[in-house]
Design a protein around this motif. Structure first.
Motif, short mmCIF file in Angstrom:
data_model
loop_
_atom_site.label_atom_id
_atom_site.label_comp_id
_atom_site.label_asym_id
_atom_site.label_seq_id
_atom_site.Cartn_x
_atom_site.Cartn_y
_atom_site.Cartn_z
N UNK A 37 -47.77 -35.38 53.72
CA UNK A 37 -48.44 -35.38 52.36
C UNK A 37 -48.54 -33.68 52.23
N UNK A 38 -47.61 -33.36 51.50
CA UNK A 38 -47.46 -31.85 51.15
C UNK A 38 -48.82 -31.39 50.05
N UNK A 39 -48.94 -32.53 49.34
CA UNK A 39 -49.96 -32.21 48.16
C UNK A 39 -51.36 -31.83 48.89
N UNK A 40 -51.72 -32.41 50.05
CA UNK A 40 -52.76 -32.28 50.55
C UNK A 40 -52.96 -30.83 51.19
N UNK A 41 -51.69 -30.57 51.78
CA UNK A 41 -51.57 -29.07 52.64
C UNK A 41 -51.73 -28.04 51.51
N UNK A 42 -51.29 -28.21 50.32
CA UNK A 42 -51.15 -27.21 49.06
C UNK A 42 -52.73 -27.16 48.67
N UNK A 43 -53.27 -28.22 48.44
CA UNK A 43 -54.61 -28.06 48.06
C UNK A 43 -55.52 -27.40 48.85
N UNK A 44 -55.28 -27.65 50.26
CA UNK A 44 -56.09 -27.16 51.61
C UNK A 44 -55.87 -25.49 51.50
N UNK A 45 -54.68 -25.14 51.37
CA UNK A 45 -54.27 -23.85 51.32
C UNK A 45 -54.78 -22.91 49.97
N UNK A 46 -54.80 -23.73 49.04
CA UNK A 46 -55.20 -22.79 47.94
C UNK A 46 -56.96 -22.81 47.92
N UNK A 47 -57.56 -23.94 48.51
CA UNK A 47 -59.18 -23.77 48.82
C UNK A 47 -59.21 -22.53 49.74
N UNK A 48 -58.53 -22.58 50.77
CA UNK A 48 -58.57 -21.39 51.82
C UNK A 48 -58.43 -19.97 50.97
#
Ligand SMILES: [Zn+2]
Length: 352
Positions: free
Chosen positions: A258-269
């Motif tokens: 699930x790359x979308x989950x990772x992208x979202x987490x990355x942006x939050x970080x």
């Protein structure tokens, strides 16, 4: 000189006044002031100035005493604190405070760290106070927070305050005098340390190159800028760890990541932090791939399992690529979200 002794901008005037009276300081000084304004750093700077043999005594940062302080081994500096306070203490002071605490294994047996300074610590202080300074002319004891002393501890400390040993200074720290025995406060010279104006805090945080959201989070934490900054850093460490562990869990899957989950987490970080974390991860993977190949079998970690399915040549290429992306977004020349996406897709492509 260790950065640790640098004053916060709002302390400069108070420090000038203290330095003026350095030659005639009483043997006990009590610094008070609200949480998170840098009382311990101010007090430590005074302690080191009392040990310093430089002429200016500001402290000089170069004499034997100053250098020993920075290495965490000055024999005439003593720091007493509670186990809870120790957790947020700067590493240079931890080595001093540790000497007065139970050893690591006894501490580990307790369910929660102690929040008090106990009588054994004060007894050990009394013992050290009765010995002549080893190296410096003076000997300094910093106690923080002195209002976390147990009653028995406070009563023992009174003896030291009543009959001070020569060339011995006690530098005490508390948020207020409220919870201290009047018999203790009356034997100290009291100094209220300044609380920074919100503009001063903002300027200081801007110098540390914090982002506007981070600055306002610290301003709003209500615990003073130093505690606010520490909390922010702790939160960010937690968020980074959570991000990296989610990336690893996704890479562990053979398909349907699930790359979308990772992208979202990355942006939050925060995009730049996210790319920094990914760079560190790729560099760890590069090392792990080499280890796995040499051993010819995988270890028992998640990283090792992933390394086994990773194309090492691609890893080297994406390391450079992510580094470039990071520099570009730092320079403001690239869409940040795209950069995060690009980096995560690249990593995803390396692992089968
Ligand atoms: Zn010095």
């Amino acid at each position: 000189m260790a950065n640790y002794l640098e004053l916060y901008p709002w302390q400069i005037k108070a420090w000038e006044r203290v330095v003026e009276s350095l030659g005639r300081l009483p043997h006990a000084i009590l610094f008070t002031g609200t949480e998170g304004i840098g009382k311990l750093r101010f007090a430590t700077r005074l302690a080191v100035a009392l040990l310093c043999e430089g002429e200016e005594k500001s402290p000089c940062g170069e004499c034997r005493n100053c250098r020993l302080f920075s290495s965490g081994t000055h024999p005439d500096l003593h720091v007493l604190t509670s186990e809870t306070k120790l957790e947020s203490m700067d590493s240079v002071l931890v080595s001093y405070a540790d000497r007065y605490l139970d050893d690591q294994s006894s501490r580990a047996k307790r369910k929660n760290p102690r929040s008090t300074i106990v009588i054994d610590q004060i007894r050990a202080l009394i013992e050290s106070a009765n010995v002549k300074p080893h190296l410096s002319v003076n000997k300094v004891f910093v106690i923080d927070p002195v209002d976390s002393m147990t009653n028995a501890g406070a009563n023992s400390l009174l003896k030291v305050l009543e009959e001070p040993a020569p060339n011995t200074f006690l530098v005490l720290i508390a948020q207020s005098t409220q919870n201290l025995l009047p018999t203790i406060t009356s034997r100290c010279q009291k100094l209220l340390l300044p609380v920074p104006e919100s503009e001063q805090i903002e300027q200081w945080l801007m110098q540390l190159k914090l982002r506007p959201q981070q600055i306002s989070a610290i301003q709003q934490c209500g615990k003073g800028p130093i505690v606010g900054l520490q909390q922010l850093q702790n939160d960010e460490i937690l968020r980074s760890t959570a991000f990296v562990s989610t990336v690893l869990k996704q890479l562990q899957r053979h398909k349907q990541r699930d790359l979308f989950e990772l992208i979202e987490l990355g942006i939050q970080l925060g995009e730049a932090e996210c790319l920094d974390e990914l760079l560190r991860l790729v560099s760890k993977l590069i090392r792990e791939v080499a280890v796995v190949r040499e051993r010819n079998q995988k270890g028992d970690t998640l990283l090792s399992e992933i390394a086994l399915r990773t194309d090492q040549r691609k890893l080297f290429l994406i390391y450079d690529h992510i580094g470039l992306l990071r520099n570009q977004i730092r320079a403001g020349g690239l869409d940040k979200t795209l950069a995060v996406e690009d980096a995560l897709i690249a990593i995803d492509n390396c692992v089968r």
